[in-house]
Design an enzyme around this catalytic site. Sequence first.
Site, mmCIF file in Angstrom:
data_model
loop_
_atom_site.group_PDB
_atom_site.id
_atom_site.type_symbol
_atom_site.label_atom_id
_atom_site.label_comp_id
_atom_site.label_asym_id
_atom_site.label_seq_id
_atom_site.Cartn_x
_atom_site.Cartn_y
_atom_site.Cartn_z
ATOM 1 N N ASP A 112 0.833 -1.211 0.000
ATOM 2 C CA ASP A 112 0.000 0.000 0.000
ATOM 3 C C ASP A 112 0.863 1.255 0.000
ATOM 4 O O ASP A 112 2.040 1.214 0.337
ATOM 5 C CB ASP A 112 -1.007 0.007 1.169
ATOM 6 C CG ASP A 112 -0.397 -0.412 2.493
ATOM 7 O OD1 ASP A 112 0.837 -0.386 2.621
ATOM 8 O OD2 ASP A 112 -1.161 -0.757 3.409
ATOM 9 N N ASN A 148 -9.438 -1.350 12.404
ATOM 10 C CA ASN A 148 -10.796 -1.599 11.904
ATOM 11 C C ASN A 148 -10.862 -2.892 11.085
ATOM 12 O O ASN A 148 -11.819 -3.129 10.374
ATOM 13 C CB ASN A 148 -11.257 -0.424 11.035
ATOM 14 C CG ASN A 148 -10.262 -0.140 9.919
ATOM 15 O OD1 ASN A 148 -9.255 -0.837 9.781
ATOM 16 N ND2 ASN A 148 -10.545 0.870 9.116
ATOM 17 N N HIS A 165 -8.715 -3.706 8.695
ATOM 18 C CA HIS A 165 -8.205 -3.600 7.319
ATOM 19 C C HIS A 165 -6.948 -4.439 7.140
ATOM 20 O O HIS A 165 -6.212 -4.705 8.087
ATOM 21 C CB HIS A 165 -7.984 -2.139 6.905
ATOM 22 C CG HIS A 165 -6.811 -1.431 7.522
ATOM 23 N ND1 HIS A 165 -6.781 -0.067 7.721
ATOM 24 C CD2 HIS A 165 -5.604 -1.874 7.977
ATOM 25 C CE1 HIS A 165 -5.622 0.279 8.247
ATOM 26 N NE2 HIS A 165 -4.894 -0.782 8.424
ATOM 27 N N GLU A 207 -10.033 -0.946 3.335
ATOM 28 C CA GLU A 207 -10.849 -0.438 4.428
ATOM 29 C C GLU A 207 -12.234 -1.079 4.404
ATOM 30 O O GLU A 207 -12.755 -1.387 3.323
ATOM 31 C CB GLU A 207 -11.006 1.084 4.272
ATOM 32 C CG GLU A 207 -9.700 1.851 4.305
ATOM 33 C CD GLU A 207 -9.164 2.059 5.711
ATOM 34 O OE1 GLU A 207 -9.011 1.080 6.463
ATOM 35 O OE2 GLU A 207 -8.894 3.211 6.058
HETATM 36 C C1 F6R Z 1 0.701 -0.863 6.321
HETATM 37 C C2 F6R Z 1 -0.493 -1.703 6.293
HETATM 38 C C3 F6R Z 1 -1.499 -1.632 7.379
HETATM 39 C C4 F6R Z 1 -0.916 -2.019 8.738
HETATM 40 C C5 F6R Z 1 -1.991 -1.994 9.827
HETATM 41 C C6 F6R Z 1 -1.398 -2.265 11.205
HETATM 42 O O1 F6R Z 1 1.485 -1.095 5.145
HETATM 43 O O2 F6R Z 1 -0.649 -2.435 5.380
HETATM 44 O O3 F6R Z 1 -2.565 -2.485 7.052
HETATM 45 O O4 F6R Z 1 -0.366 -3.292 8.643
HETATM 46 O O5 F6R Z 1 -2.624 -0.755 9.839
HETATM 47 O O6 F6R Z 1 -0.467 -1.264 11.516
HETATM 48 P P1 F6R Z 1 0.450 -1.385 12.814
HETATM 49 O O7 F6R Z 1 1.346 -2.563 12.605
HETATM 50 O O8 F6R Z 1 1.240 -0.101 12.853
HETATM 51 O O9 F6R Z 1 -0.457 -1.566 13.975
#
Ligand code: F6R
Length: 244
Positions: free
Chosen positions: A70, A138, A140, A145
Amino acid sequence: MAAPRILVVDDTDELSRVAADVVAAVIEATPAAAIAVATGRTPIGLYAELAARRRSNLIDVPGIAVYQLDEYLGLEPFDRRSLFGWMQQSFLEPLGIEDERVNRLPVDGDLDDGCAAFDRELEAGGGLDLAILGLGPNGHLGFNEPPSGPDTPTRVVDLSPVTIEANARYWGDAADVPRTAVTMGMAQLLSARSIVLLASGEEKRSILHRALEGSIGPEVPASYLRETPGELTVIVDRAARSQG
Ligand code: F6R
């Protein structure tokens, strides 16, 4: 679809070591593995552990291909918030992965065409061997999302208020978080032959429970992991998993 393997570990250090074992096993079995790599806080220790193993000549990864998971939209090149930059510093450079083995998501030009071309290239290469994923607050995966169904392709998305708030911790303030992004699709992630989902900390407990035991649907995109035809390994610490 096999039952997920859920590994509950004591803390983030153990999470990183156990995850590194799983990733190293995939790369050993498939030296040219196509891998999607999450940024975010949870996998940082895993990437550091892989880099340490490489320095000790315990693993080598010259043949892997990396597909970006992403990226925010609207950033200048070299912006401090670039997720590609984050992936470069935490994963690509420490592991010595050459630029030509990295497939970036489109961030300019016709984004719909760029996303479709990204998916075509991934498919032509045989799809993902491994997706290393974190769990959004959430539910994702990448920036898929809620609501995101299992067939959604790589595409442009609006970030939800929950994600903007969570990402504010990376960059200082919610105002610093871009509002739009591009994400690899659920379809591409769910067809990976192996998926490693990482979650750590009490703040992930409730969403992890919904992902693993709640109803499967677009409101918790991570719940679709339970339907992946590939191998799913969930590695979580006690704080994220404790039922108490
Ligand atoms: C980032 C991504 C997001 C994170 C998720 C958890 O490239 O793909 O889906 O993996 O938001 O983020 P952390 O690990 O910071 O809690």
